[in-house]
Enzyme design. Structure first.
Site, PDB file in Angstrom:
ATOM      1  N   ASP A 177     -11.261  13.632   9.250  1.00  0.00           N
ATOM      2  CA  ASP A 177     -11.044  13.787  10.684  1.00  0.00           C
ATOM      3  C   ASP A 177     -10.573  15.209  11.002  1.00  0.00           C
ATOM      4  O   ASP A 177     -10.828  16.140  10.221  1.00  0.00           O
ATOM      5  CB  ASP A 177     -10.039  12.743  11.175  1.00  0.00           C
ATOM      6  CG  ASP A 177     -10.384  12.198  12.550  1.00  0.00           C
ATOM      7  OD1 ASP A 177     -10.386  13.002  13.511  1.00  0.00           O
ATOM      8  OD2 ASP A 177     -10.644  10.994  12.678  1.00  0.00           O
ATOM      9  N   HIS A 248      -7.373  14.077  17.666  1.00  0.00           N
ATOM     10  CA  HIS A 248      -8.262  12.990  17.243  1.00  0.00           C
ATOM     11  C   HIS A 248      -7.818  12.355  15.927  1.00  0.00           C
ATOM     12  O   HIS A 248      -7.701  11.129  15.807  1.00  0.00           O
ATOM     13  CB  HIS A 248      -9.680  13.553  17.126  1.00  0.00           C
ATOM     14  CG  HIS A 248     -10.760  12.547  16.976  1.00  0.00           C
ATOM     15  ND1 HIS A 248     -11.107  11.991  15.762  1.00  0.00           N
ATOM     16  CD2 HIS A 248     -11.607  12.001  17.885  1.00  0.00           C
ATOM     17  CE1 HIS A 248     -12.112  11.150  15.927  1.00  0.00           C
ATOM     18  NE2 HIS A 248     -12.442  11.139  17.200  1.00  0.00           N
ATOM     19  N   SER A 585     -14.816   6.133  17.915  1.00  0.00           N
ATOM     20  CA  SER A 585     -13.828   6.749  17.025  1.00  0.00           C
ATOM     21  C   SER A 585     -12.557   5.924  16.957  1.00  0.00           C
ATOM     22  O   SER A 585     -11.886   5.881  15.925  1.00  0.00           O
ATOM     23  CB  SER A 585     -13.471   8.153  17.520  1.00  0.00           C
ATOM     24  OG  SER A 585     -14.452   9.091  17.188  1.00  0.00           O
TER      25      SER A 585
END
Length: 803
Positions: A177, A248, A585
């Site tokens: 990630d 994220h 996600s």
């Protein structure tokens, strides 16, 4: 940073398209020599060489890579000057800065599976885990016995189940990630024991990050050179650190395995206790992405290191564009995940955010557990109050409106505020930038119609705010379920039906007025779950005879840990430690956390067995006890949600599982069209007499022992029989299962045998399913299910047959 769907792929598509037209790598060296010497343009290429040869040390492998690339370089040019990554743990290969001629020469070398230009991939809580548990309990109580299920405890949540497992603290989730924010309370290590002895990883120091940032919870962190993608996007961030600059990676890792954090919220919204699905698991972060994208060469390095480091589950919330698919042998995620699974490591990937269009699912290799996104029973409501009778129109968004609660602000439509220099009334109706007269909207609330093809809604809102509007109402049927954060500017989003009521009110009075209420959190919203509009749909364009996606999980308005931000609502002195974000996600780590929980309870289970447990125990009903729907209200199909929404507790005790090993995936590659020489390079170990069947074809992919069934291209007058084998993993060695078939009208489905009798000596049994389209009323995709039950366990396999 504002809460939004993870939709960076949309701005990236034009860049990707231009790069593909140029015929080179999207992130290679710039200029004539690209830093590698010589006069030719050099780009980064990945050279994939399959499995690591038996009894080959990493050092020897590295030396062989350098000799190989050195053989195609100009005399005297050192190989070390062009190689940027080497893969030596889970598989063999390297990434190097090469000319087109050098790349072509390497393709012809013995032992090379593929050579491909480095690609740019894109990044695709308090309530979500509670909702999963509540939904599963309600459904289980309706369809199962109330007796305790085998030897597994009746857990109040997936995290609680994992915490009572004897091996829970030994489970390691690796995430590929954008990095991690180690100071988040989600990664505090209070109460954790020593790091598992199997861990071989490291905590890399970098910009604003050192080894002390890791602990007994966040046990590892690595980063990879992202300079190429950053240069290609003219980015300013460094990327020379495992530290998360995008948010994220922090969000996904805390969703998968974050500690329970009491009092979490997004500036007071979505309050509660934030927790990951496997809160006792350890976390290892592999930073392969920046805000600008994720390099394929870095993704492969992340997979390679994660395999060598000893992780149990790899969570990958990123993917390629569905419109520019690579073959499996040229897809970094497909390659890395194949070798991870061959080593016994579970890989969970997001399905993509290109929905609701059909055939947009990515990460569809059969060794990957592919996750779609669905909603939970929490919404963020911001209503419009109209003058006259003070009627309320329901809306949804995130705003901290300071408007007066009384409807006193003038209401105007976009078309009424059209600039005299603009002839297109429809553009003004949608409040397209540059179409409205600022003098007409100053001090007013503006009603704007928003459609998928129109300008970005934040651009519209920013222009309205700059022009002096006091608020805006966006008519947005498609995206309304995703609560965009407008913070201090009062904005809410409503349906077309609600907009009709507002239009009727505006035309009924000479001075229409209204106000926009600040957002409130509403729970126990029905119906939920609903298949999210943005979630990529099946069928897979690569593997129509494999049903993808596999399952769905919460991916809309998910609260999880975040990085500090400078954009704060008025009156707030410090940034929220949590954020509300949407996308597949966010769905992916929900399933990764569930997989880690299943792994903790069943340490010897293969990735295929864990996937089977998750798929066959998934739920298809919403909290109204009705079949799940899409956002448009139509009944959802397996192309929308796979086997259904993940049921974390149910997956702990599935009863039966569908097993698959590396040999099965190699047969898949045969049927897919790979030749024996390629497969021998890809595989970890193969007998010398390995060969593909003479009748290998894509139709035979339907026979892969998958927990779901897909049959493509069944003729109306034809029939197809597929085979499956199930393994009894229940506590009762002697068990009798009977089958129930739910088939659509016109499709004849027969299962033989209809009963399966397991004993102490018989753990595996086969059955066949015959599909006949002879009586099918029309062409199309017909779906149903096959369910085995012993009275305690319900083992459901969805099927889709295209006629």
């Amino acid at each position: 940073m504002y809460a939004s769907i993870d939709r960076s792929i949309m701005w990236w598509l034009p860049f990707c398209f231009m790069a593909l037209l140029a015929g080179g790598a999207t992130a290679g060296g710039r200029g004539k020599d690209g830093g590698g010497g010589g006069s030719e343009r050099r780009d980064v290429y990945v050279v994939y060489m399959g499995a690591v040869p038996p009894r080959t040390s990493p050092n020897l492998l590295q030396e062989s890579h350098l000799r190989l690339v050195g053989g195609v370089l100009t005399r005297g040019q050192p190989a070390e000057s062009v190689v940027v990554q080497q893969y030596k743990h889970g598989f063999s290969g390297f990434a190097a800065r090469l000319s087109k001629a050098e790349a072509a020469a390497l393709r012809r070398k013995p032992g090379v599976v593929s050579v491909f230009a480095d690609q740019v991939y894109q990044l695709h809580t308090t309530r979500s885990w509670d909702f999963l548990q509540q939904t599963a309990v309600k459904i289980d109580s309706d369809r199962r016995s109330s007796a305790p299920r085998a030897t597994k405890p009746a857990a109040s949540s997936a995290a609680a189940a994992a915490s009572s497992s004897p091996t829970a603290g030994d489970t390691i989730i690796g995430l590929l990630d954008s990095g991690v924010w180690p100071e988040s309370p989600s990664f505090d290590d209070a109460g954790f024991g020593p790091v598992p002895a199997k861990w071989k990883g490291t905590c890399m120091a970098g910009d604003d990050f050192n080894s002390s940032n890791c602990n007994r919870k966040l046990i590892g962190a690595r980063y990879y050179d992202l300079g190429e993608v950053k240069r290609s996007r003219s980015a300013q961030s460094s990327g020379s650190s495992p530290r998360d600059e995008a948010g994220h990676g922090t969000h996904t890792s805390s969703t998968a395995a974050g500690n329970a954090v009491i009092g979490a919220s997004y500036y007071g919204l979505a309050p509660g206790t934030a927790k990951g699905g496997s809160a006792t698991s350890r976390v290892a972060m592999y930073r392969v992405c920046s805000e600008e994208g994720c390099l394929g060469s870095a993704i492969l390095a992340g997979f390679d290191d994660a395999i060598g480091d000893g992780v149990d589950v790899i969570s990958v919330s990123l993917g390629a564009s569905p419109y520019f698919r690579q073959d499996f042998s040229e897809d970094s995620i497909a390659i890395g995940s194949f070798h991870a699974v061959a080593k016994g490591v579970m890989v969970v990937c997001s399905a993509g955010n290109a929905g609701p269009d059909a055939a947009t699912v990515v990460n569809a290799a059969p060794w990957i557990l592919t996750v779609a996104a669905s909603t939970i029973d929490r919404v963020f409501e911001s209503d419009v109050l109209l003058g006259g009778n003070n009627s309320a129109v329901k809306g949804g968004a995130i705003n901290f409106s300071k408007l007066d609660k009384s409807p006193k602000y003038s209401l105007i439509t976009g078309e009424s505020a059209k600039s005299s220099s603009v002839s297109d009334t429809n553009s003004a109706r949608q409040c397209e930038p540059g179409t409205l007269d600022a003098s007409k909207i100053k001090g007013k609330i503006v009603l704007c119609h928003h459609h998928a093809g129109s300008s970005n809604k934040m651009e519209k809102v920013d222009e309205l705010k700059s022009a002096g509007a006091v608020g805006s109402i966006l008519v947005n049927d498609l995206e309304r379920a995703v609560a965009t954060a407008y913070l201090d500017f009062p904005v809410t989003e409503i349906t077309s039906a609600a907009a009709a009521d507002i239009h009727k009110y505006i035309t009924s009075t000479s001075e229409p007025v209204g106000t926009i209420a600040p957002t409130i959190t509403v729970t126990e919203y029905k119906p939920a779950p609903v298949a999210a509009y943005f979630s990529s749909r099946g069928p897979s364009a690569q593997t129509a005879n494999i049903l993808k996606p596999d399952v769905s999980a919460p991916g809309v308005n998910i609260l999880a840990s975040w990085i500090p931000t400078t954009t704060l609502p008025v009156g707030e002195s410090k940034p929220s430690q949590f954020n509300l974000v949407s996308g597949t996600s966010m769905a992916c780590p929900h399933v990764a956390g569930s997989a880690a929980t299943v792994k903790a309870w069943n340490p010897t289970w293969s990735p295929a067995a864990i996937r089977s447990a998750i798929m066959t125990t998934a739920t298809q009903l919403n909290n109204d006890k009705a079949p799940m729907t899409t956002d448009s209200g139509s009944q959802a199909t397996p192309y929308d949600y796979g086997a259904g929404q993940v049921n974390p507790t149910g997956a702990l005790d599935p009863g039966l599982v569908y097993e698959l090993g590396e040999d099965d995936y190699l047969k898949f590659l045969c049927n897919y069209g790979y030749n024996v020489s390629q497969i021998k390079l890809i595989a970890t170990s193969l007998p010398g007499d390995f060969s593909c069947a003479g009748n290998a074809s894509k139709d035979l992919i339907s026979d892969l022992n998958y927990p779901s069934i897909a049959v493509a291209g069944l003729g109306k007058a034809g029939s197809r029989t597929v085979s499956r084998v199930v393994t009894n993993v229940g506590a009762q060695e002697e068990a009798s299962y009977t089958v129930a078939v739910a088939a659509p009208a016109g499709l004849d489905v027969k299962v033989a045998p209809s009963e399966l009798e397991f004993t102490k000596s018989v753990k595996k049994l086969a059955f066949q399913v015959t599909f006949s389209g002879e009586n099918a009323a029309a062409k199309g995709d017909l779906s149903g299910s096959i369910t085995w039950s012993d009275g305690k366990h319900t083992v459901r396999s969805p099927f889709v047959v295209s006629i």
